[in-house]
Design a protein around this motif. Structure first.
Motif, short mmCIF file in Angstrom:
data_model
loop_
_atom_site.label_atom_id
_atom_site.label_comp_id
_atom_site.label_asym_id
_atom_site.label_seq_id
_atom_site.Cartn_x
_atom_site.Cartn_y
_atom_site.Cartn_z
N MET A 370 1.07 -1.61 -0.17
CA MET A 370 -0.13 0.18 -0.34
C MET A 370 0.65 1.21 0.21
O MET A 370 1.02 1.85 -0.93
N ASN A 371 1.82 1.65 1.13
CA ASN A 371 2.69 2.73 1.24
C ASN A 371 1.74 3.69 1.89
O ASN A 371 1.72 4.43 1.67
N LEU A 372 1.74 3.32 3.89
CA LEU A 372 0.91 4.39 3.81
C LEU A 372 1.65 6.43 4.34
O LEU A 372 1.34 6.84 4.52
N VAL A 373 2.76 6.59 3.36
CA VAL A 373 3.82 7.30 3.53
C VAL A 373 2.51 8.30 2.29
O VAL A 373 3.22 9.52 2.68
N ALA A 374 2.81 7.32 1.63
CA ALA A 374 1.81 8.59 0.40
C ALA A 374 0.61 8.87 1.57
O ALA A 374 0.70 10.05 0.84
N LYS A 375 -0.12 8.17 1.38
CA LYS A 375 -1.35 9.15 2.12
C LYS A 375 -1.09 9.67 3.73
O LYS A 375 -1.81 10.28 3.58
N GLU A 376 -0.34 9.27 4.54
CA GLU A 376 0.08 11.02 5.20
C GLU A 376 0.55 11.44 4.64
O GLU A 376 0.75 13.08 5.33
N TYR A 377 1.56 11.88 3.51
CA TYR A 377 1.97 12.89 3.66
C TYR A 377 0.51 13.70 2.85
O TYR A 377 0.88 15.39 3.11
N VAL A 378 -0.43 13.19 2.22
CA VAL A 378 -1.33 14.01 1.73
C VAL A 378 -2.30 14.70 2.99
O VAL A 378 -2.64 15.43 3.02
N SER A 379 -2.47 13.89 3.81
CA SER A 379 -2.89 14.01 5.23
C SER A 379 -2.68 15.22 5.60
O SER A 379 -3.17 15.96 6.02
N ALA A 380 -1.13 15.39 5.62
CA ALA A 380 -0.59 16.38 6.38
C ALA A 380 -0.48 17.66 5.62
O ALA A 380 0.26 19.02 6.39
#
Length: 461
Positions: A370-380
């Motif tokens: 998945m790669n949650l870093v991608a989702k965390e970057y957008v969220s931040a």
């Protein structure tokens, strides 16, 4: 109400509201708090002699049950077969597979031993949810002990195409072990298709599809179900973390040393599946071909150490250090270092705040579940001035975050072009892309992932 029993290789350290818990840990812990239950797994301790028993800790309605591993078990089960055989195979790197028959036997032995430790703690109506590639034989081991509870399995990493999986010795035994679960969960539809393809072409099994419901799988004398359940994050919580951390010391240092330059940022474990060398070369290509970018943009790569006792990971570290040194030696100026490569861990609030400062999030794994870093970057991101996500087509997140700039991480020029596009993207387009991705993240957060999986697991009873 039945208890939820979570089984994972490591039991995540949880302190209420603490910074150490990632999205997965938070989602699982929330489910446990709602239903009451137990989280069982390895404590992370490597012991000189066999542990006397399971350590139980009560935190409200949740029991944390942990146990240590002796050195031989750690070497064979974790460092050996799990991470020297399964990890490279499942990340499409058959050239890096190392197989040792004793390590495979140790992998199965530790799964049986862990099942033996858990079985006496189970109640007849418990629902068991097992996580990730370390524990593929776990349901089979529980069944051999007479456990009849509902048992689900979620694979957090990719499931490889059949022709890749065939390169793993004992692949048939592994897939047969998977078929002892009642429900299998994968990150993406391509992962599910790869599993189903193996069942039909290599295992002689059959499938029955019924619309959007999980696929019914018949193989090895078992009937089970399988579906894709993309894992998410809590985007609004990450946004709050990022905003709260804007004035933190680490962020202030970065701002001060950037001197108003734009920031490209990546955060990855030090792993050959993450495409780090290719990423460094793409940034080099950007500043090589466009001299206006020199001294006007910096690349921050945070790569915490991981599995330092595995040769491939030590080699990766040396290669990255050499590559960043070469690029900086070629392009650095007295007041500018193109690549800031940091080999250490930061807590999630610090990372969230740094993500918010970054004009570009560069997430380009060669293969990722998945790669949650991608989702965390957008969220931040700051909604009024959001950054741009450049995302590998081989990350599971690319199937959801389609408003990112999607790239092939093996095409260095493609990545360099995407970086250039991201750095000059106008505000209106950045806002539109950010808004589309945030809507998707909110609609499919980690609670949705958790609830959908548990609903389907219980529905099959």
């Amino acid at each position: 109400m039945s208890r939820l029993i979570i089984v994972s290789n490591r039991v995540a350290p949880i302190s209420e509201g603490g910074p150490a818990a990632g999205g997965l840990a938070v989602g699982v812990y929330d489910a446990l708090k709602e239903t009451g239950g137990m989280w069982f797994g390895w404590s992370g301790d490597v012991l000189t002699s066999h542990p006397e028993g399971i350590k139980l800790e009560e935190h409200g309605p949740v029991t944390f049950a942990t146990i240590g591993l002796v050195r031989r078990d750690y070497d064979q089960y974790y460092r050996g077969f799990s991470n020297a055989t399964l990890w490279p195979a499942f990340h499409y790197r058959p050239d890096l597979i190392e197989f040792d028959r004793q390590e495979y036997d140790g992998y199965c032995r530790v799964n049986r031993w862990l099942a033996e430790q858990l079985a006496p703690l189970l109640r007849p109506d418990d629902v068991i949810w097992v996580h990730d590639y370390h524990l593929i034989p776990f349901a089979q081991a529980l069944r051999a002990l007479g456990v009849k509870n509902r048992i689900g399995f979620f694979l957090h990493i990719p499931f490889p195409a059949a022709q890749i999986l065939l390169s793993v010795p004992r692949h048939r035994e592994l897939v047969e072990a998977l078929c002892a679960f009642d429900l299998l969960g994968f990150q993406t539809e391509p992962d599910l298709r790869a599993f189903c393809d193996y069942i039909e072409t290599e295992a002689g099994g059959s499938l029955r599809r019924d619309g959007a419901k999980p696929v019914e799988v018949r193989a090895f004398g078992q009937t089970l179900r399988a579906a894709a359940y993309p894992i998410g994050v809590y985007p609004d919580e990450i946004a709050a973390l990022a905003k709260d951390g804007e004035s933190g010391r680490d962020v202030e240092i970065v701002k001060a040393t950037l001197h108003h330059r734009k920031l490209v940022m990546s955060v990855d474990r030090l792993d050959y599946s993450k495409g780090l060398v290719e990423r460094f070369r793409a940034f080099e290509r950007l500043i090589e071909h466009d001299s206006r970018q020199r001294n006007n943009v910096s690349f921050l790569q945070i790569a915490p150490p991981t599995r330092s006792d595995v040769d491939a990971y030590r080699d990766m570290r040396f290669q990255l250090e050499a590559e960043s040194g070469r690029i900086n030696g070629r392009y650095a100026e007295l007041d500018w270092t193109p690549i800031r490569y940091i080999h250490r861990q930061y807590e999630r609030p610090v990372l969230a705040a740094l993500f918010r400062e970054a004009h570009v999030g560069l997430v380009t794994p060669l293969r990722d579940g998945m790669n949650l870093v991608a989702k965390e970057y957008v969220s931040a991101q700051d909604p009024d001035d959001p950054g741009v996500l450049v995302l590998s087509q081989f990350a599971g997140a690319a199937r959801e975050l389609t408003a990112a700039l999607i790239v092939n991480p093996l095409d260095i020029d493609d990545m360099a072009d995407a970086l250039a596009t991201a750095l000059k993207m106008p505000l209106d387009e950045r806002k539109a892309r950010y808004g589309e991705m945030m809507q998707q993240l909110r609609e499919n957060n980690v609670s949705v992932w958790r609830d959908n999986f548990l609903r389907d697991l219980k529905a099959g009873a």
